[in-house]
Design an enzyme around this catalytic site. Structure first.
Site, mmCIF file in Angstrom:
data_model
loop_
_atom_site.group_PDB
_atom_site.id
_atom_site.type_symbol
_atom_site.label_atom_id
_atom_site.label_comp_id
_atom_site.label_asym_id
_atom_site.label_seq_id
_atom_site.Cartn_x
_atom_site.Cartn_y
_atom_site.Cartn_z
ATOM 1 N N GLY A 196 -12.971 -4.366 1.542
ATOM 2 C CA GLY A 196 -14.378 -3.954 1.513
ATOM 3 C C GLY A 196 -14.720 -3.077 0.314
ATOM 4 N N GLY B 236 -9.248 -9.467 0.388
ATOM 5 C CA GLY B 236 -8.175 -9.929 1.282
ATOM 6 C C GLY B 236 -7.692 -11.340 1.017
ATOM 7 N N ARG C 299 0.835 -1.213 0.000
ATOM 8 C CA ARG C 299 0.000 0.000 0.000
ATOM 9 C C ARG C 299 0.867 1.259 0.000
ATOM 10 N NH1 ARG C 299 -4.976 -1.902 4.014
ATOM 11 N NH2 ARG C 299 -6.225 -2.739 2.313
ATOM 12 N N LYS D 36 -18.703 -18.495 1.957
ATOM 13 C CA LYS D 36 -20.165 -18.444 2.098
ATOM 14 C C LYS D 36 -20.859 -17.632 1.021
ATOM 15 C CE LYS D 36 -20.361 -19.067 7.045
ATOM 16 N NZ LYS D 36 -20.726 -18.448 8.310
HETATM 17 P P1 AMP Z 1 -14.125 -15.484 1.777
HETATM 18 O O1 AMP Z 1 -13.525 -14.644 2.892
HETATM 19 O O2 AMP Z 1 -15.591 -15.538 1.779
HETATM 20 O O3 AMP Z 1 -13.518 -15.123 0.439
HETATM 21 O O4 AMP Z 1 -13.711 -16.980 2.100
HETATM 22 C C1 AMP Z 1 -12.378 -17.410 2.085
HETATM 23 C C2 AMP Z 1 -12.308 -18.674 2.878
HETATM 24 O O5 AMP Z 1 -13.104 -19.665 2.249
HETATM 25 C C3 AMP Z 1 -10.907 -19.234 2.941
HETATM 26 O O6 AMP Z 1 -10.488 -19.183 4.276
HETATM 27 C C4 AMP Z 1 -11.056 -20.668 2.456
HETATM 28 O O7 AMP Z 1 -10.370 -21.594 3.249
HETATM 29 C C5 AMP Z 1 -12.553 -20.908 2.600
HETATM 30 N N1 AMP Z 1 -13.013 -21.976 1.708
HETATM 31 C C6 AMP Z 1 -12.904 -22.018 0.373
HETATM 32 N N2 AMP Z 1 -13.398 -23.176 -0.111
HETATM 33 C C7 AMP Z 1 -13.838 -23.880 0.950
HETATM 34 C C8 AMP Z 1 -14.484 -25.150 1.106
HETATM 35 N N3 AMP Z 1 -14.742 -25.929 0.042
HETATM 36 N N4 AMP Z 1 -14.810 -25.550 2.340
HETATM 37 C C9 AMP Z 1 -14.538 -24.750 3.405
HETATM 38 N N5 AMP Z 1 -13.953 -23.545 3.327
HETATM 39 C C10 AMP Z 1 -13.605 -23.117 2.113
#
Ligand code: AMP
Length: 404
Positions: free
Chosen positions: A380, A357, A37, A200
């Site tokens: 964000g 991130g 940054r 999620k």
């Molecule tokens: P996000 O912050 O929503 O982008 O989620 C990132 C997180 O999703 C990372 O820590 C990954 O380990 C987790 N992740 C990705 N694929 C899977 C999966 N199939 N099962 C569980 N966690 C996952």
């Protein structure tokens, strides 16, 4: 492309220029562990000091809750800024309730100085977008340069209110970032493909809804793909899944047809029985999943399908890993696809933009951060941009005080 006033539109000579940067950098054992940054705002500083302006940097650092707290002092990043810009920096332990001392130091500083003010969040008015605090900030400069895209989604005193009080322009780093993002979604070369992964669906519904309108293909991977597969009646065993969002997933899949957006879901997976590094795992087709297993990564057929979709695309935007990339071997899908995107980009066949991130961490793990067209370090703000939202600091720049 957004047309915001930039640093070429204003006379910076001999001016006291307040620059909102993002010095909210990671520290490890008291040292900056990632200076990305800082490196990015160097062109802004250079363009101010080369015309004998004084660059007066404003930033937040962590969450000190509106109180002075030495553990959140920006003093800790001063030596790293000096190292990156190859010159001395004046640090002012700013009292945001009374800036008379700061004003004196700025006035006495030689032309072409670089000055860092104390953490803007040491005053509670920063995050409440307080006008009095913004006026106090404005009293320290003549021009405002907004150069922190990563803070542009927050209507804070130093990001939003200040832009209404001084002639304001966008800085070099943020200008570059906005033009890269614009090439990704606002005004892209089609076909456009988006890769969305992560844990999620619930955190990314707005994002998916916006992408459906804008992209030609949407690859859904990571934990969130499980919710879509479950909604389609595919057995996903013990995988992470938001079963309550089945209806949402079905609605998104129905809408994709009307929007002429092809949704690409995994067809196979690397399945484990424990969520940990080097857990025993096997590849399964998703028509024959082990009911006790957990999908932790996409499988080889899914990777090939995604590569085929990338071959067809001219522009790609990416947010979220395709598997639990922090744990080997479940990083394999993300790494292989990331390397393929880097290769197509190097061949001049693809414009590739990524951000968020975890995504930056995953691309760094794959060793390809510098091989994408643009990787945004904004978390964000990048997501809100992908969601199609207008960002308060950008809106404020459109309505800034006129240049004198
Ligand atoms: P996000 O912050 O929503 O982008 O989620 C990132 C997180 O999703 C990372 O820590 C990954 O380990 C987790 N992740 C990705 N694929 C899977 C999966 N199939 N099962 C569980 N966690 C996952």
């Amino acid at each position: 492309m957004l047309s915001l006033p930039n640093m070429d539109d204003i006379d910076l000579r001999h001016k006291n220029v307040l620059v909102r940067v993002d010095l909210n950098v990671p520290l490890m054992n008291g040292k900056v562990s990632d200076a990305t940054r800082i490196i990015r705002f160097v062109p802004t500083i250079r363009d101010i000091i080369k015309v004998n302006g004084k660059a007066i940097l404003l930033s937040h650092f962590g969450r000190p809750k509106g109180k002075v707290d030495a553990s959140f002092s920006l003093r800790q990043v001063v030596s790293e800024v000096e190292k990156v810009i190859h010159r001395d920096v004046i640090f002012i332990e700013t009292d945001w309730n009374d800036v008379s001392e700061a004003k004196k130091i700025i006035a006495d500083a030689p032309l072409g100085s670089v000055i860092i003010l104390e953490n803007t969040r040491f005053h509670p008015g920063e995050i409440t977008n307080d006008e009095t605090l913004a006026k106090t900030m404005a009293s320290l400069g003549e021009i405002f340069v907004m150069d922190a895209f990563s803070a542009a989604h927050r209507a804070h005193a130093s990001t939003e209110k200040l832009a209404h009080l001084l002639p304001s322009v966008v800085g070099r780093a943020m200008q570059k970032e906005l033009s890269a993002l614009s090439a990704g979604l606002d005004n892209p070369t089609h076909p456009v493909i988006a890769i969305i992964g992560g844990a999620k669906v619930s955190t990314k519904i707005d994002l998916i809804e916006n992408l459906l309108k804008k992209v030609d293909g949407l690859v859904i991977g990571g934990g969130m793909a499980n919710t879509f597969l479950y909604a389609m009646g595919v057995g996903i065993g013990n995988s992470l899944c938001e079963k309550n969002l089945s209806e949402t997933a079905n609605r998104i899949m129905d809408r994709s047809e009307g929007e002429h957006c092809a949704i690409i879901l995994p067809v196979d997976a690397n399945v484990a029985w424990k969520f940990e590094a080097n857990a025993k795992s096997s590849f399964y087709g998703l028509d024959a999943m082990d009911p006790n297993g957990m999908i932790l990564d996409i499988g080889p057929s899914s990777i090939n399908r995604i590569k085929g979709a990338i071959d067809d695309a001219k522009t790609l935007v990416w947010n979220g890993p395709l598997g639990a990339f922090e744990y080997e071997p479940f990083d394999a899908g993300t790494v292989e696809v990331a390397k393929y995107v880097a290769k197509r980009t190097a061949e001049g066949k693809l414009i590739s933009i990524a951000g968020g991130g975890d995504t930056v961490a995953a691309l760094a793990h794959a060793g390809v951060v510098d091989d994408f067209t643009y990787v945004s370090t904004a978390g964000g703000a990048f997501l809100e941009w992908m969601e199609g939202k207008s960002l308060p600091a950008i809106e404020a720049l459109k309505n800034s005080a006129p240049a004198k």
